[in-house]
Write a protein that holds these residues in place. Structure first.
Motif, PDB file in Angstrom:
ATOM      1  N   MET A 250      48.626  49.488  35.080  1.00 28.51           N
ATOM      2  CA  MET A 250      47.332  50.120  35.358  1.00 28.51           C
ATOM      3  C   MET A 250      46.383  49.215  34.692  1.00 28.51           C
ATOM      4  SD  MET A 250      45.339  52.409  37.101  1.00 28.51           S
ATOM      5  CE  MET A 250      44.287  53.328  37.110  1.00 28.51           C
ATOM      6  N   LYS A 251      46.662  48.737  33.647  1.00 33.43           N
ATOM      7  CA  LYS A 251      45.736  47.725  32.933  1.00 33.43           C
ATOM      8  C   LYS A 251      45.285  46.465  33.809  1.00 33.43           C
ATOM      9  CE  LYS A 251      46.714  49.309  28.314  1.00 33.43           C
ATOM     10  NZ  LYS A 251      47.247  48.898  27.051  1.00 33.43           N
ATOM     11  N   LEU A 252      46.379  46.072  34.396  1.00 33.11           N
ATOM     12  CA  LEU A 252      46.265  44.938  35.109  1.00 33.11           C
ATOM     13  C   LEU A 252      45.142  45.033  36.444  1.00 33.11           C
ATOM     14  CD1 LEU A 252      47.073  41.868  35.722  1.00 33.11           C
ATOM     15  CD2 LEU A 252      48.907  42.974  37.054  1.00 33.11           C
ATOM     16  N   LYS A 253      45.379  46.003  37.062  1.00 32.28           N
ATOM     17  CA  LYS A 253      44.257  46.480  38.032  1.00 32.28           C
ATOM     18  C   LYS A 253      43.055  46.389  37.442  1.00 32.28           C
ATOM     19  CE  LYS A 253      47.685  49.235  40.851  1.00 32.28           C
ATOM     20  NZ  LYS A 253      47.981  50.274  41.642  1.00 32.28           N
ATOM     21  N   VAL A 254      42.833  47.119  36.363  1.00 31.55           N
ATOM     22  CA  VAL A 254      41.260  47.300  35.820  1.00 31.55           C
ATOM     23  C   VAL A 254      40.830  45.843  35.409  1.00 31.55           C
ATOM     24  CG1 VAL A 254      39.951  47.939  33.586  1.00 31.55           C
ATOM     25  CG2 VAL A 254      41.787  49.579  34.933  1.00 31.55           C
ATOM     26  N   VAL A 255      41.473  45.027  34.981  1.00 33.42           N
ATOM     27  CA  VAL A 255      41.139  43.488  34.528  1.00 33.42           C
ATOM     28  C   VAL A 255      40.948  42.809  35.867  1.00 33.42           C
ATOM     29  CG1 VAL A 255      42.093  41.334  33.600  1.00 33.42           C
ATOM     30  CG2 VAL A 255      42.563  43.563  32.268  1.00 33.42           C
ATOM     31  N   ILE A 256      41.819  42.935  36.947  1.00 33.84           N
ATOM     32  CA  ILE A 256      41.467  42.267  38.260  1.00 33.84           C
ATOM     33  C   ILE A 256      40.378  42.844  38.616  1.00 33.84           C
ATOM     34  CG2 ILE A 256      42.119  41.981  40.472  1.00 33.84           C
ATOM     35  CD1 ILE A 256      45.135  41.944  39.280  1.00 33.84           C
ATOM     36  N   GLY A 257      39.971  44.057  38.712  1.00 41.86           N
ATOM     37  CA  GLY A 257      38.799  44.758  39.286  1.00 41.86           C
ATOM     38  C   GLY A 257      37.536  44.045  38.574  1.00 41.86           C
ATOM     39  N   ILE A 258      37.457  44.009  37.130  1.00 38.21           N
ATOM     40  CA  ILE A 258      36.549  43.497  36.515  1.00 38.21           C
ATOM     41  C   ILE A 258      36.107  42.172  36.719  1.00 38.21           C
ATOM     42  CG2 ILE A 258      35.718  43.043  33.881  1.00 38.21           C
ATOM     43  CD1 ILE A 258      36.968  45.656  33.199  1.00 38.21           C
TER      44      ILE A 258
END
Length: 172
Positions: free
Chosen positions: A1-9
């Motif tokens: 889930m953290k990876l998705k947030v980083v990619i989104g940002i």
């Protein structure tokens, strides 16, 4: 889930940065990139649509006939996702192609063209990143087929390992 947030940002930052720097890129230079995006979206739409028709032919027939539908599992939704996304990207590019020449007729737009160039370039980068993700999603179809064939091959090998061959049966 953290990876998705980083990619989104990271994607939001790239789009905003592109919008700021894109103020100096004339729309005439941007439009070929929009056209390339339109072509890519069309190709992905066609290729994934073909995979869909090959992998789920009965599902397509039932959908168009209006018959009872059966559940083909989550694979059908994963394969359909790139089609929907490419359609949305394609529609957006088509709308930009129609709206941009109309907007150029307004003096207020022309007096603030650097802002609109930035918005346009930011949209272009956003759509490109979205299309990149869609291209990656489109790899799900061949991966599903590869995994299915691999499972079948392993099952056949396991069955051969357990079952004696016909040559062994005839010698006893």
């Amino acid at each position: 889930m953290k990876l998705k947030v980083v990619i989104g940002i990271a994607c939001v930052a790239v789009v905003l940065f592109a919008g700021i720097l894109g103020r100096n890129v004339a729309f005439a230079l941007q439009w070929p990139l929009f056209e390339a995006l339109r072509t890519t979206a069309s190709i992905i739409f066609a290729v994934v649509g073909a995979w869909f028709a090959i992998i789920y032919p009965e599902r397509l027939k039932k959908s168009f006939r209006g018959g009872a539908t059966d559940n083909n599992g989550p694979g059908i939704h994963r394969l359909f996702t790139p089609i929907v996304h490419s359609t949305a990207i394609l529609a957006t590019v088509l709308i930009v192609g129609v709206v941009a020449p109309l907007l150029k007729q307004f003096d207020w737009i022309l007096s603030h063209k650097d802002i609109f160039r930035g918005i346009s370039y930011g949209l272009l980068v956003f759509l490109t990143l979205w299309q990149l993700a869609t291209v990656l999603f489109s790899l799900i179809g061949p991966d599903m087929i590869k995994r299915h064939v691999s499972r079948q091959d392993r099952a056949e090998e396991a069955a051969k390992a357990v079952m004696p061959s016909r040559k062994d049966d005839s010698s006893q």
